[in-house]
Design a protein around this motif. Structure first.
Motif, PDB file in Angstrom:
ATOM      1  N   ALA A  29      39.126  86.622  36.815  1.00 55.69           N
ATOM      2  CA  ALA A  29      38.114  87.602  37.206  1.00 55.69           C
ATOM      3  C   ALA A  29      37.576  88.336  35.981  1.00 55.69           C
ATOM      4  O   ALA A  29      36.365  88.565  35.856  1.00 55.69           O
ATOM      5  N   THR A  61      34.105  87.884  43.555  1.00 54.86           N
ATOM      6  CA  THR A  61      35.486  88.075  43.992  1.00 54.86           C
ATOM      7  C   THR A  61      36.274  86.786  43.831  1.00 54.86           C
ATOM      8  O   THR A  61      35.832  85.727  44.283  1.00 54.86           O
ATOM      9  N   VAL A  62      37.431  86.893  43.174  1.00 55.92           N
ATOM     10  CA  VAL A  62      38.350  85.760  43.039  1.00 55.92           C
ATOM     11  C   VAL A  62      39.545  86.030  43.954  1.00 55.92           C
ATOM     12  O   VAL A  62      40.352  86.916  43.684  1.00 55.92           O
ATOM     13  N   ALA A  67      33.425  91.873  38.592  1.00 54.29           N
ATOM     14  CA  ALA A  67      34.276  90.806  39.125  1.00 54.29           C
ATOM     15  C   ALA A  67      35.658  91.380  39.377  1.00 54.29           C
ATOM     16  O   ALA A  67      36.161  92.186  38.587  1.00 54.29           O
ATOM     17  N   MET A  73      39.743  90.669  41.371  1.00 53.98           N
ATOM     18  CA  MET A  73      40.711  89.788  42.022  1.00 53.98           C
ATOM     19  C   MET A  73      41.175  90.444  43.306  1.00 53.98           C
ATOM     20  O   MET A  73      41.467  91.639  43.338  1.00 53.98           O
TER      21      MET A  73
END
Length: 321
Positions: free
Chosen positions: A48, A31-32, A59, A61
């Motif tokens: 991401a 997770t970004v 992945a 955002m």
């Protein structure tokens, strides 16, 4: 005996943590987090996606807006150092906030691990029909004649826009009062309608209105002109000895294993040489800045020194965070 046993247990625990960190980095959702909108969440999505492609794992955002990016930072500060939770942030919370807020709920050095530099961007000074000037020199002289000179900035207190205004005051001997706008769009509307004489904010949101003749861009804050508006000079070219940009980077939780930091850096770095992504950066008014963890940490250390001196010189009072 007890001391030796304790030391061995500590070493075993540390080794286990490193192994666990490496294991976690290989699977699970990455997770970004991002705490600002517009070009920031746009770039966080690109980051991401880059991690998804490079690492071959899910992945995403997550936008966590509010408190000047501090909500997003808090998510990562509290996370395990396993590489699953990262934050994409500007340099401000690490280099500016320690000097403008009375008390922060994080340590800008100890609570985060620098991973990669991503980009930098400038702000711009613009005027509108209220002043009728044609360049920055004329705007400064116009401001000198006012009983209560003012400038607006977005996203307001503690932002690069705000500090470019403070720096302009110091460089020119002006005493302009700051009007903070949380939203650049509102400030630009006030500028174009003649309710505000001077606005400092990100360049990209002002370009179209500048080209349409509704406002006039007078200078950009960085060291070189922007390809978006190559006819607009830098502040130094316009006669004001100020140059400042905002840097962005990816950060992780504290105490991440060096091997994991290197892996996450190497995974995101290729996007900064991808022509498609570079074109998207240019459209957002950003310049790629492919910095190593060490270069990112060094830049923030230099920025802290610079902003500490600037805040002190400006007499700007501290606020509650």
């Amino acid at each position: 005996m007890h001391t030796r046993r304790g030391a061995l247990q500590g070493l075993a625990a540390g080794a286990a943590a490193l192994v666990a960190g490496r294991a976690f980095a290989e699977d699970g959702v990455l997770t970004v987090f991002v705490g600002a909108a517009s070009s920031m969440d746009f770039t966080a999505r690109l980051i991401a996606e880059q991690y998804r492609v490079t690492l071959g794992r899910p992945a995403l955002m997550v936008s966590k807006l509010g408190a000047g990016q501090r909500l997003a930072l808090g998510e990562v500060k509290r996370a395990a150092p396993d590489g699953r939770n990262l934050v994409f942030a500007t340099s401000g919370p690490f280099s500016v906030y320690p000097y403008i807020y009375n008390k922060l709920d994080y340590d800008p050095v100890a609570d985060f691990t620098p991973i990669a530099g991503i980009s930098f961007f400038d702000v711009a000074i613009a005027t509108g029909p209220m002043t009728g000037v044609k360049d920055l020199k004329e705007l400064i002289e116009w401001q000198r004649r006012q009983k209560e000179p003012v400038f607006g900035s977005a996203p307001g207190n503690g932002s690069l826009s705000h500090f470019v205004g403070i720096s302009t005051n110091l460089a020119t001997g002006l005493h302009m009062t700051h009007v903070a706008y949380k939203d650049s769009g509102v400030g630009i509307i006030d500028l174009a309608s003649g309710r505000l004489p001077m606005m400092i904010t990100g360049l990209q949101p002002m370009v179209e209105m500048h080209k349409a003749g509704r406002i006039k861009l007078l200078a950009v804050s960085g060291s070189v002109r922007s390809p978006l508006v190559p006819e607009v000079p830098t502040l130094r070219e316009a006669g004001v000895d100020v140059s400042s940009s905002t840097y962005t980077g990816v950060f992780g939780p504290p105490k991440m294993a060096p091997e994991l930091v290197a892996k996450l850096h190497d995974a995101v770095a290729p996007m900064l040489s991808n022509p498609v992504i570079l074109e998207k950066f240019a459209q957002q008014g950003m310049t790629p800045w492919p910095a190593t963890p060490q270069q990112l940490a060094a830049l923030l250390a230099d920025e802290r020194k610079r902003f500490e001196a600037l805040v002190k010189a400006s007499g700007m009072p501290r606020e509650d965070a």
